[in-house]
Design an enzyme around this catalytic site. Structure first.
Site, PDB file in Angstrom:
ATOM      1  N   HIS A  58       0.873  -1.183   0.000  1.00 44.43           N
ATOM      2  CA  HIS A  58       0.000   0.000   0.000  1.00 44.43           C
ATOM      3  C   HIS A  58       0.913   1.237   0.000  1.00 44.43           C
ATOM      4  O   HIS A  58       0.719   2.160   0.791  1.00 44.43           O
ATOM      5  CB  HIS A  58      -0.938  -0.004   1.208  1.00 44.43           C
ATOM      6  CG  HIS A  58      -1.886  -1.168   1.233  1.00 44.43           C
ATOM      7  ND1 HIS A  58      -3.250  -1.052   1.114  1.00 44.43           N
ATOM      8  CD2 HIS A  58      -1.659  -2.510   1.323  1.00 44.43           C
ATOM      9  CE1 HIS A  58      -3.819  -2.245   1.161  1.00 44.43           C
ATOM     10  NE2 HIS A  58      -2.862  -3.158   1.285  1.00 44.43           N
TER      11      HIS A  58
ATOM     12  N   TYR B 110       4.140  -5.412   9.443  1.00 40.04           N
ATOM     13  CA  TYR B 110       3.988  -3.947   9.475  1.00 40.04           C
ATOM     14  C   TYR B 110       5.104  -3.335  10.330  1.00 40.04           C
ATOM     15  O   TYR B 110       5.628  -2.271  10.022  1.00 40.04           O
ATOM     16  CB  TYR B 110       2.618  -3.540  10.032  1.00 40.04           C
ATOM     17  CG  TYR B 110       1.426  -3.889   9.147  1.00 40.04           C
ATOM     18  CD1 TYR B 110       1.500  -4.904   8.204  1.00 40.04           C
ATOM     19  CD2 TYR B 110       0.219  -3.210   9.248  1.00 40.04           C
ATOM     20  CE1 TYR B 110       0.415  -5.235   7.407  1.00 40.04           C
ATOM     21  CE2 TYR B 110      -0.872  -3.536   8.442  1.00 40.04           C
ATOM     22  CZ  TYR B 110      -0.759  -4.561   7.530  1.00 40.04           C
ATOM     23  OH  TYR B 110      -1.839  -4.883   6.737  1.00 40.04           O
TER      24      TYR B 110
END
Ligand code: HEM
Length: 366
Positions: free
Chosen positions: A71, A341
């Site tokens: 993303h 992440y």
């Protein structure tokens, strides 16, 4: 004279004690080295570590240094969640009680190249951090697909590896991606959506879904399996992909800024309650559409800011950062997401000194 044998004995004892100590130190060093090797994945080259996962995500084209490894192209926003209190009987989360709570979010497309053309972003996303007055946080990353492409981290790694860009052609091998979908029937619902869903030119007209299941814990300690979505208050305007591909490369950010110049954008936060038997650990499977839904309030997006200097840039939208009243489910993607992440966050924030992400640096890269 009588002391001599005693001394010799003492010297002998000390020598063996010293040797013993060396052996002990050597053993400790060896065990520590083994532990490091294990943690680093050197003993099991097939083991999927966050580092390997994120390295694979980073090999899908473009220059991701200083950016999110998935993303990677996005824009920050700020606003509020205007909660109506309707979900409070299922969760003791402070931001579900009636009231207004600060939100810092990010819209993005699910690509690995921070300079990708917006027309290449099949999956659009919304990430949010909702903060309560007592400092609790609810972080969530949601996609506009109705299901996720895989159910487990290993399959996600295989798909990501299939998307690796060949430096010679500058493109991934289409046969590898085709092979992945042919050999992973669980991914068919996602592939069907990706092929058939209408394209639009806006972040504003999309529904964003948590996809993973979570648990709401109510005030009496009862647990309820849920998923949630942000449903837009405007209908989607479908555009052919050919028309979209002719637009300027950053049309999504331009569209967002244009709309926000006219006023705020809104979404309903809708919580879906599972019925017995609905899967808690398989994000490739949609729950039947007749499940009970609760409209928990309205997300009001007031302002967008370029990511390079924006308030979302240094937030890690780890979906396991949850307030009291919300907990993770047994979905194996959640722990893998948290670990990946964190790895991506460490890399991108560490790289920012060498690859400054101020407006001029972003401008240089476009
Ligand atoms: C094993 C599975 C997954 C892995 C390894 C993975 C990996 C990643 C990574 C490394 C990032 C960048 C994080 C950062 O630097 O802040 C990211 C972003 C994101 N992922 Fe995933 N992901 C996975 C599954 C999912 C799923 C199931 C969803 C479902 C909605 C999702 C939604 C998002 C969103 C919305 C973002 C953007 C967050 C932002 O705007 O900062 N991911 N993902």
């Amino acid at each position: 004279m009588s002391e001599q044998p005693f001394l010799t004995h003492q010297v002998q004892l000390s020598t063996s004690a010293i040797l013993g100590r060396f052996a002990l130190i050597g053993g400790v060093v060896f065990v520590a080295a083994l532990a490091f090797a294990y943690a680093g994945g050197w003993l099991s080259p097939g083991r999927l570590t966050p580092a390997r996962m994120v390295a694979a995500l980073s090999a899908r084209g473009g220059n991701p240094l200083g950016h999110r490894r998935n993303h990677s192209k996005g824009v920050c926003f700020t606003g509020v969640l205007d909660a109506n209190g309707a979900a409070s009987r299922f969760s003791a989360a402070p931001m579900l009680a009636a009231g207004r709570y600060a939100v810092v979010g990010r819209f993005a497309i699910a690509v690995g190249d921070p300079d990708a053309r917006d027309a290449t972003g099949r999956v659009k996303s919304m990430a949010i951090r909702i903060t309560s007055p007592n400092g609790q946080e609810w972080r969530s990353g949601m996609n506009n697909s109705p299901v996720f492409v895989v159910s487990n981290p290993r399959d996600f790694y295989e798909l990501t590896t299939a998307q690796k860009v060949d430096p010679a052609s500058g493109k991934p091998d289409p046969a590898a991606v085709k092979h992945f979908f042919a050999t992973h029937p669980q991914s068919a619902p996602f592939a069907e959506w990706a092929q058939g869903a209408p394209w639009t030119v806006s972040f504003a007209d999309q529904t964003y879904n948590s996809l993973n299941a979570f648990r709401f814990i109510d005030a009496t300690g009862n647990s309820h399996l849920v998923r949630w979505s942000m449903k837009p208050t405007i209908p989607p305007t479908s555009v052919s992909h050919d028309a979209l591909a002719k637009l300027e490369p950053n049309f999504l950010e331009s569209d967002l800024n244009g709309r926000l110049a006219q006023g705020p954008l809104t979404w309903h936060l809708v919580v879906t309650l599972a019925a017995p038997g609905d899967p808690s650990n398989d994000a490739t499977k949609a729950w039947p559409s007749d499940r009970q839904e609760i409209d928990a309030g309205t997300l009001i997006v007031q302002k967008a800011e370029a990511e390079a200097d924006g308030p979302c840039r240094d937030i890690n939208y780890d979906p396991t950062i949850l307030p009291q009243g919300i907990a993770v489910s047994d979905d194996p993607l959640l722990a893998a997401r948290s670990a990946a992440y964190a790895r991506s966050f460490d890399l991108r924030t560490g790289e920012s000194a060498d690859y400054p992400r101020g407006a001029s640096a972003a401008g240089d890269r476009r």
